[in-house]
Enzyme design. Structure first.
Site, mmCIF file in Angstrom:
data_model
loop_
_atom_site.group_PDB
_atom_site.id
_atom_site.type_symbol
_atom_site.label_atom_id
_atom_site.label_comp_id
_atom_site.label_asym_id
_atom_site.label_seq_id
_atom_site.Cartn_x
_atom_site.Cartn_y
_atom_site.Cartn_z
ATOM 1 N N ASP A 34 0.839 -1.203 0.000
ATOM 2 C CA ASP A 34 0.000 0.000 0.000
ATOM 3 C C ASP A 34 0.874 1.254 0.000
ATOM 4 O OD1 ASP A 34 -1.926 -1.837 0.230
ATOM 5 O OD2 ASP A 34 -2.697 -1.181 2.186
ATOM 6 N N GLU A 36 3.878 1.636 -1.213
ATOM 7 C CA GLU A 36 4.450 1.877 -2.541
ATOM 8 C C GLU A 36 3.393 2.441 -3.485
ATOM 9 O OE1 GLU A 36 7.627 -1.728 -2.068
ATOM 10 O OE2 GLU A 36 5.617 -2.105 -2.776
ATOM 11 N N ASP A 38 0.775 4.190 -2.574
ATOM 12 C CA ASP A 38 0.513 5.578 -2.180
ATOM 13 C C ASP A 38 1.558 6.529 -2.742
ATOM 14 O OD1 ASP A 38 -1.617 4.614 -0.852
ATOM 15 O OD2 ASP A 38 -0.750 4.761 1.158
ATOM 16 N N SER A 83 -34.444 -7.264 -18.211
ATOM 17 C CA SER A 83 -34.499 -7.881 -16.891
ATOM 18 C C SER A 83 -34.428 -9.407 -17.074
ATOM 19 C CB SER A 83 -35.807 -7.440 -16.239
ATOM 20 O OG SER A 83 -35.873 -7.952 -14.951
ATOM 21 N N LEU A 84 -34.972 -10.172 -16.162
ATOM 22 C CA LEU A 84 -34.926 -11.633 -16.269
ATOM 23 C C LEU A 84 -36.234 -12.217 -15.740
ATOM 24 C CD1 LEU A 84 -31.438 -12.573 -14.759
ATOM 25 C CD2 LEU A 84 -32.157 -12.968 -17.115
ATOM 26 N N GLU A 115 -24.242 -18.356 -13.866
ATOM 27 C CA GLU A 115 -23.549 -17.285 -13.124
ATOM 28 C C GLU A 115 -24.330 -16.960 -11.860
ATOM 29 O OE1 GLU A 115 -23.490 -13.812 -15.625
ATOM 30 O OE2 GLU A 115 -22.830 -14.998 -17.335
ATOM 31 N N LYS A 117 -26.468 -14.706 -9.420
ATOM 32 C CA LYS A 117 -27.331 -13.534 -9.601
ATOM 33 C C LYS A 117 -27.076 -12.615 -8.407
ATOM 34 C CE LYS A 117 -32.149 -12.260 -10.491
ATOM 35 N NZ LYS A 117 -32.081 -11.100 -9.660
ATOM 36 N N ASP A 119 -27.148 -9.658 -5.901
ATOM 37 C CA ASP A 119 -28.207 -8.773 -5.426
ATOM 38 C C ASP A 119 -27.612 -7.376 -5.245
ATOM 39 O OD1 ASP A 119 -30.679 -8.064 -4.678
ATOM 40 O OD2 ASP A 119 -30.645 -9.025 -2.710
ATOM 41 N N ARG A 138 -29.850 1.585 -14.455
ATOM 42 C CA ARG A 138 -30.693 0.933 -15.446
ATOM 43 C C ARG A 138 -31.958 1.755 -15.700
ATOM 44 N NH1 ARG A 138 -34.889 -2.946 -14.847
ATOM 45 N NH2 ARG A 138 -35.234 -3.945 -16.845
ATOM 46 N N GLU A 184 -23.060 -5.315 -12.269
ATOM 47 C CA GLU A 184 -23.816 -5.142 -11.042
ATOM 48 C C GLU A 184 -22.890 -4.531 -9.994
ATOM 49 O OE1 GLU A 184 -26.767 -6.240 -11.798
ATOM 50 O OE2 GLU A 184 -27.871 -6.350 -9.910
ATOM 51 N N TYR A 236 -21.068 -8.569 -16.684
ATOM 52 C CA TYR A 236 -21.503 -9.826 -17.300
ATOM 53 C C TYR A 236 -22.138 -9.690 -18.676
ATOM 54 C CZ TYR A 236 -25.675 -8.037 -14.971
ATOM 55 O OH TYR A 236 -26.689 -7.229 -14.526
ATOM 56 N N LYS A 301 -27.902 -18.993 -18.566
ATOM 57 C CA LYS A 301 -27.955 -18.275 -19.844
ATOM 58 C C LYS A 301 -27.601 -19.209 -20.985
ATOM 59 C CE LYS A 301 -26.456 -14.017 -17.660
ATOM 60 N NZ LYS A 301 -25.479 -12.932 -17.528
ATOM 61 N N LYS A 325 -34.216 -18.749 -8.875
ATOM 62 C CA LYS A 325 -34.214 -18.048 -7.590
ATOM 63 C C LYS A 325 -34.002 -19.014 -6.427
ATOM 64 C CE LYS A 325 -35.207 -14.211 -7.017
ATOM 65 N NZ LYS A 325 -35.902 -12.983 -7.272
ATOM 66 N N CYS A 419 -27.340 1.474 32.301
ATOM 67 C CA CYS A 419 -26.586 0.409 31.611
ATOM 68 C C CYS A 419 -26.997 -0.948 32.175
ATOM 69 C CB CYS A 419 -25.089 0.635 31.820
ATOM 70 S SG CYS A 419 -24.087 -0.775 31.297
ATOM 71 N N CYS A 437 -22.955 3.926 27.694
ATOM 72 C CA CYS A 437 -22.630 3.805 29.101
ATOM 73 C C CYS A 437 -21.262 4.471 29.234
ATOM 74 C CB CYS A 437 -22.536 2.324 29.494
ATOM 75 S SG CYS A 437 -21.708 2.106 31.068
ATOM 76 N N CYS A 442 -17.156 0.019 33.759
ATOM 77 C CA CYS A 442 -18.251 -0.922 33.465
ATOM 78 C C CYS A 442 -17.682 -2.298 33.081
ATOM 79 C CB CYS A 442 -19.103 -0.375 32.328
ATOM 80 S SG CYS A 442 -20.310 -1.564 31.716
#
Ligand code: IVH
Length: 686
Positions: A34, A36, A38, A83-84, A115, A117, A119, A138, A184, A236, A301, A325, A419, A437, A442
């Protein structure tokens, strides 16, 4: 293009950053640290400050985000974004196949690609001559909204393609002049949880689920908000292409997109028959928790894209694909009670105590209720039937009460005034949703504090899990984390379940933790807002605990990522007498880690890196590769150790390769090595 050397160097620098960004965010396989990375970004910023006229829209600096927009402009899609249709179970998927087979019997030979799906949120990315020029939602499938500035902040989206295609030695792919792809945008479940943990620790409102968070983040008018969320993407589909060849098979299309530098799922498979495709699909109905993101099904597909296009669509659903689904993972059950947990920083978090219910093969008894405002806003009452969702490894959460099912005996909930662990009054800070609290003694906070101190991200003390922590605190042996270092063997042996071996192992692990470096200790202390990344950055600037304790709020704010709130929290932490006593006790126990101050900026791109070479390289001799590495500031040594940065591997590698793999040392080809050296390659080109 004939550019002057400085400008040429700038172009190469952009390429390099894109290359390493792709390794990190798309391939999950970084080649440089990281720090390097940066440095490269810093150099880019310096060059751009000196030459603002050179800056192009594909520069990595353009990800950070432009000014907030007034509203989103409309973007017509070049072709409908479809859509599907859904299939619930294998029988419905077979019916789909029968329907399309009757329309065209070539379907039998077409093959299938399966593939996940995802969400998330569908986005459309436009490239002109390989440069990302526009991105849209979309929308209604015909017209979307222009969210280019927000999408630019997502590191997985290439701002310029081909990323890999221009690397030395790799063939340039045939890239269409106009290319519009669809993917997606989503959040990994682990990133979502980490985001919520951070928000919770800062007393801010947590998010309900990864999908809404991703969608909400993208539809912000201020790109800085999208930039602060851990969004990513998988691609995709090609919506439109002009002036170049696009593969005619979905399977090859995925490989092609990947070769162009787009992130593509590695869960996709190709099958000759629907039955094989279904068998694979169905295994995921039970294995969906293995996916790092929330998937609500698998997409089956037709592999032959020309045939799929010929089949046309019904409404907005293409005939050539179907969404299989998974069963919904939302169920209703009774909310028996609302409990309250006390976190490390004293935050009180309500949780649901449920009538146990099975969701996707797991019995759920507890669920998140987010915060007290959520309970009030949703009017959730004890005794209600509530809708509960479980997604992957994310803690199950309550979506809403089912108020239609109320019988009248439900009870409106009142947040506690004291508490639940120490009975001290709770407090609320202006601008935060959380209740705290604030009693530093505590016991519930102490347990969480010690647990955090010993956790993997902290000092990593093996054997010191929450149960043992509770035992130590209950026995009065530990009143703060420094007490761990004065524990004695005889004291441990008196505890339930401790035999000699266990006591010795724990003491050895505690003693070993004294050697952990400063950033670890800093993370372990659990100062509000100081996580692993800021602990590392702080240690690079303030190389000891004393230096940090003496730092002013202004000086702290100069460290990247440390804003006024965190800086104030750090100053406040070190100012508290209780914490000062804690640090004194730790020092007395022999803990005072120091961090070497950050090295001066590298003279070459390989500065600070150590290389080992094995096998025969395609074009460089042993001396040649040594010269190349040393000329660019790197060091070559003979044997692989944990300190080795990279092993350069040629043909016929020896045992060094195995050693490197065992130690987790990254490997490079000669090509990769040349890419690392690239900023100076301009010297070879007059
Ligand atoms: S294909 C013609 N593939 O699911 C192509 N969609 O419920 C139609 N989605 O609107 C879409 N992962 O936003 C496809 N691997 C994937 C997907 C996917 C998620 C979304 C997409 C679509 C929705 C349909």
């Amino acid at each position: 293009m004939d550019l002057p050397p400085d400008h040429r160097h700038y172009e190469e620098l952009k390429q390099q950053i894109h290359f390493h960004n792709h390794r990190y965010h798309v391939l999950d396989d970084p080649l440089i640290s990281d720090l390097e990375f940066d440095r490269l970004v810093l150099e880019l910023k310096q060059v751009e400050a000196a030459h603002p006229d050179w800056v192009t829209p594909d520069s990595p600096s353009q990800r950070a985000g432009s000014a907030p927009a007034e509203r989103f402009n409309k973007v017509p899609h070049p072709r409908p974004v479809l859509s599907l249709a859904n299939a619930f179970g294998a029988a419905e998927a077979r019916q789909w196949f029968e329907r399309i087979r009757k329309l065209d019997d070539r379907v039998e030979q077409a093959g299938f690609v399966v593939e996940p799906k995802i969400d998330g949120l569908s986005v459309i990315l436009h490239y002109q001559a390989g440069i990302f020029v526009q991105g849209a939602t979309r929308g209604d499938g015909e017209v979307g909204e222009d969210i280019t500035a927000n999408l630019r902040t997502i590191k997985a989206i290439p701002l310029r393609i081909p990323v890999g295609g221009e690397a030395p030695g790799k063939p340039r792919l045939d890239l269409p002049a106009t290319l519009v792809v669809r993917g997606e945008v989503f959040m990994h479940l682990s990133d979502f949880e980490a985001l919520n943990r951070r928000l919770e620790e800062n007393g801010e409102k947590t998010y309900l689920n990864p999908r809404n968070t991703a969608a909400g983040s993208l539809r912000q008018l201020d790109p800085a908000i999208s930039a602060s969320r851990p969004l990513t993407l998988l691609v995709y589909q090609v919506i439109h292409a002009q002036g170049g060849q696009v593969p005619g098979s979905q399977w090859e299309l995925l490989a092609w997109l990947k070769a162009l530098g787009f992130p593509v799922t590695d869960v996709a498979r190709r099958f000759a028959t629907l039955e094989d495709a279904l068998a694979y699909t169905e295994t995921f109905a039970t294995r969906r928790d293995e996916l790092p993101f929330e998937a609500d099904g698998m997409v089956i597909k037709l592999d032959d894209l020309a045939l799929a296009a010929d089949l046309g669509y019904v409404g907005k659903d293409p005939r050539g694909a179907i969404a299989f689904k998974f069963p919904a993972r939302e169920v209703t059950t009774r909310l028996n009670d609302i409990g309250v947990a006390v976190g490390r920083t004293g935050v009180l978090t309500p949780y649901a105590v449920l009538e146990p219910v099975e969701i996707g093969g797991v019995s759920v008894e507890r669920a998140s209720l987010h915060n007290f405002d959520f309970i009030a806003e949703k009017d959730i009452r004890v005794g209600d039937r509530v809708l509960v969702k479980r997604a992957g490894e994310v803690i199950p959460y309550i979506i809403a009460p089912v108020s239609e099912l109320r019988v009248g005996s439900e009870r409106v909930y009142q947040p506690p005034a004291a508490c639940p662990a120490c009975a001290q009054p709770v407090e609320h800070f202006p601008g935060e949703v959380a209740w705290y609290c604030v009693n530093a003694a505590c016991p519930a906070q102490l347990v969480r504090n010690v647990e955090h101190f010993a956790s993997r991200g902290g000092l990593d003390i093996t054997g010191l899990g929450i149960r043992i922590v509770e035992l130590l605190i209950a026995a009065g042996l530990v009143a703060d984390v420094a007490d761990l270092y004065t524990l004695e063997r005889d004291q441990l042996l008196e505890l339930e379940g401790f035999a000699e071996k266990k006591a010795d192992n724990l003491l050895a692990a505690i003693a070993a933790s004294k050697q952990q470096p400063l950033p670890r200790l800093l993370t372990a202390l659990g100062i509000r807002g100081v996580g692993e990344v800021s602990a590392r950055d702080l240690s690079a600037r303030f190389p000891s605990l004393d230096a940090l304790a003496a730092a002013s709020q202004e000086a702290l704010q100069e460290v990247e990522g440390i804003g006024p709130n965190i800086a104030a929290a750090i100053v406040d932490w070190f100012a508290r007498p209780r914490n000062r006593r804690l640090l004194e006790k730790m020092k007395a126990a022999g803990m005072d880690p120091r961090q070497a101050a950050a090295p001066p900026p590298a003279s070459g791109p390989l500065s600070g890196m150590t290389f080992v070479v094995t096998g025969t390289l395609p074009s460089l001799s042993r001396e040649g590769v040594r010269d190349l590495i040393e000329q660019h500031g790197g060091k070559v040594v003979d044997s692989v150790s944990r300190k080795t940065t990279y092993l350069v591997v040629g043909e016929g590698p020896g045992s060094k390769l195995q050693k490197a793999q065992e130690l987790g040392v990254k490997t490079l080809s000669e090509d990769d090595l040349r890419t690392l050296c690239a900023p100076d390659r301009r010297m070879e080109v007059p």
